[in-house]
Design an enzyme around this catalytic site. Structure first.
Site, mmCIF file in Angstrom:
data_model
loop_
_atom_site.group_PDB
_atom_site.id
_atom_site.type_symbol
_atom_site.label_atom_id
_atom_site.label_comp_id
_atom_site.label_asym_id
_atom_site.label_seq_id
_atom_site.Cartn_x
_atom_site.Cartn_y
_atom_site.Cartn_z
ATOM 1 N N ARG A 57 0.800 -1.215 0.000
ATOM 2 C CA ARG A 57 0.000 0.000 0.000
ATOM 3 C C ARG A 57 0.835 1.268 0.000
ATOM 4 N NH1 ARG A 57 -2.943 -3.701 1.972
ATOM 5 N NH2 ARG A 57 -0.994 -4.196 2.974
ATOM 6 N N THR A 58 1.828 1.319 0.883
ATOM 7 C CA THR A 58 2.538 2.583 1.050
ATOM 8 C C THR A 58 3.243 2.968 -0.247
ATOM 9 O OG1 THR A 58 2.794 2.112 3.395
ATOM 10 C CG2 THR A 58 4.217 3.815 2.480
ATOM 11 N N LYS A 86 26.560 -4.589 -2.867
ATOM 12 C CA LYS A 86 28.020 -4.552 -3.023
ATOM 13 C C LYS A 86 28.679 -3.827 -1.852
ATOM 14 C CE LYS A 86 27.488 -3.983 -8.037
ATOM 15 N NZ LYS A 86 27.698 -2.999 -9.117
ATOM 16 N N HIS A 135 5.901 6.377 11.342
ATOM 17 C CA HIS A 135 5.272 6.205 10.030
ATOM 18 C C HIS A 135 4.285 7.370 9.867
ATOM 19 C CE1 HIS A 135 3.827 4.448 6.442
ATOM 20 N NE2 HIS A 135 3.563 3.216 6.830
#
Ligand code: NCD
Length: 312
Positions: A57-58, A86, A135
């Site tokens: 969703r995000t 790497k 968030h």
């Protein structure tokens, strides 16, 4: 204050007035998010999606938000496919990315990674989740969902149910709801309580906060039941996870004792905490919540990247 050119790392970066302005702007974005109206204020913008942790969703709602406003995205959806494999550092990756894009949306498994990225980048960084930290854009769409349902964010009784220890969505949301003067009821297994530093901060904000371990009692008095998933990926110990997995579930019998206007929210994905039968009840708000991600993120991007005028 204008959000133009600013980072959004924590919900604490936004004042109550700025949140209210974003919510008002996001309501005007709904027809554009639905595709019934066209506006392209980001037509000259590129937004980088740097996702170092799974997301559905995000990331997709951010990408939809950019594209609905006429902008374009460049995307890292799989950290394993980048030069970080790497040994390239997060700092170097973000610093370089900030010369390719006008803003960076980042999700990372480490708490504090978004703050580091904001230092590495000379373009705005939007935190799409940093470990068990914050968030903030999820909080904006959570608030939009509550405001749409109740017409206000003040005086609501909000039960936060589930993993309050590792759940970053509740860490951001609890702070915002306290700022708006809603009451918080914390309902979690004992090992997944809201960490003490968050409780202390809520006390400091003068928030009304209580703990209710009996989910039935908590639900009976609630206006909003905000359910979260046990954040399996954050547990250091498999036994610790197994001890709480499946320990709470929202189903039709539980909701029989709820107020008729109760809404059930969940940031999703759900992993068994809400029975599918709840989807058919008028209480279910989580799919509407998932849709509101698009207009809310449009409003935010428009303010951060737009011409500096207030979004709308
Ligand atoms: C949440 C997250 O990633 O923190 N999901 C989301 O962004 N909608 C919640 C979760 O993963 O449980």
């Amino acid at each position: 204050m204008s959000l133009h050119g600013r980072d959004l790392v924590s919900i604490r970066d936004l004042s109550r007035e700025e949140i209210e302005r974003l919510l008002a702007a996001s309501r005007k974005m709904v027809p554009i998010a639905e595709g019934t109206k066209v506006a392209t204020p980001l037509s000259d913008k590129i937004v980088a999606m740097a996702f170092f942790e799974p997301s559905t969703r995000t990331r997709l709602s951010f990408e939809a938000a950019v594209q609905r406003l006429g902008g374009r995205c460049i995307t890292i959806a799989d950290a394993g496919a980048t030069s970080m494999r790497k040994g390239e550092s997060l700092y170097d990756t973000i610093r370089m990315l900030s010369s390719y894009a006008d803003a960076i949306v980042m999700r990372h498994p480490n708490e504090g990674a978004a703050r580091l990225a904001a230092r590495a980048s000379d373009r705005p960084v939007i935190n799409a989740g940093d470990g068990a930290g914050q968030h903030p854009t999820q909080t904006l769409l959570d608030l939009a969902t509550m405001q749409e349902a109740f017409g206000t964010l003040t005086g609501l009784r909000v039960v936060l149910l589930g993993d309050l220890k590792y759940g970053r969505t509740v860490h951001s949301l609890a702070y915002a709801l306290a700022q708006f003067g809603s009451e918080l009821v914390l309902c979690s297994p004992p090992s997944l309580r809201l960490p003490e530093d968050h409780r202390e901060e809520l006390r400091h904000l003068g928030a009304r906060v209580s703990v209710e371990e009996d989910i039935r009692k908590a639900v009976a008095e609630a206006d909003v039941l905000y359910v979260t998933r046990v954040q399996k990926e954050r547990f250091g110990d498999e036994d610790e996870y197994r001890a709480v997995a499946g320990s709470y579930r929202v189903d039709a019998p539980l909701l029989a004792g709820a107020k008729s206007r109760l809404i059930v929210m969940h940031p999703l994905p759900r992993a068994g905490e809400i029975a599918p039968e709840v989807d058919e009840t008028p209480h279910a708000a989580y799919f509407r919540q998932a849709f509101l991600a698009v207009p809310v993120r449009m409003a935010l991007l428009n303010e951060i990247l737009g011409s500096g005028r207030r979004g709308g």
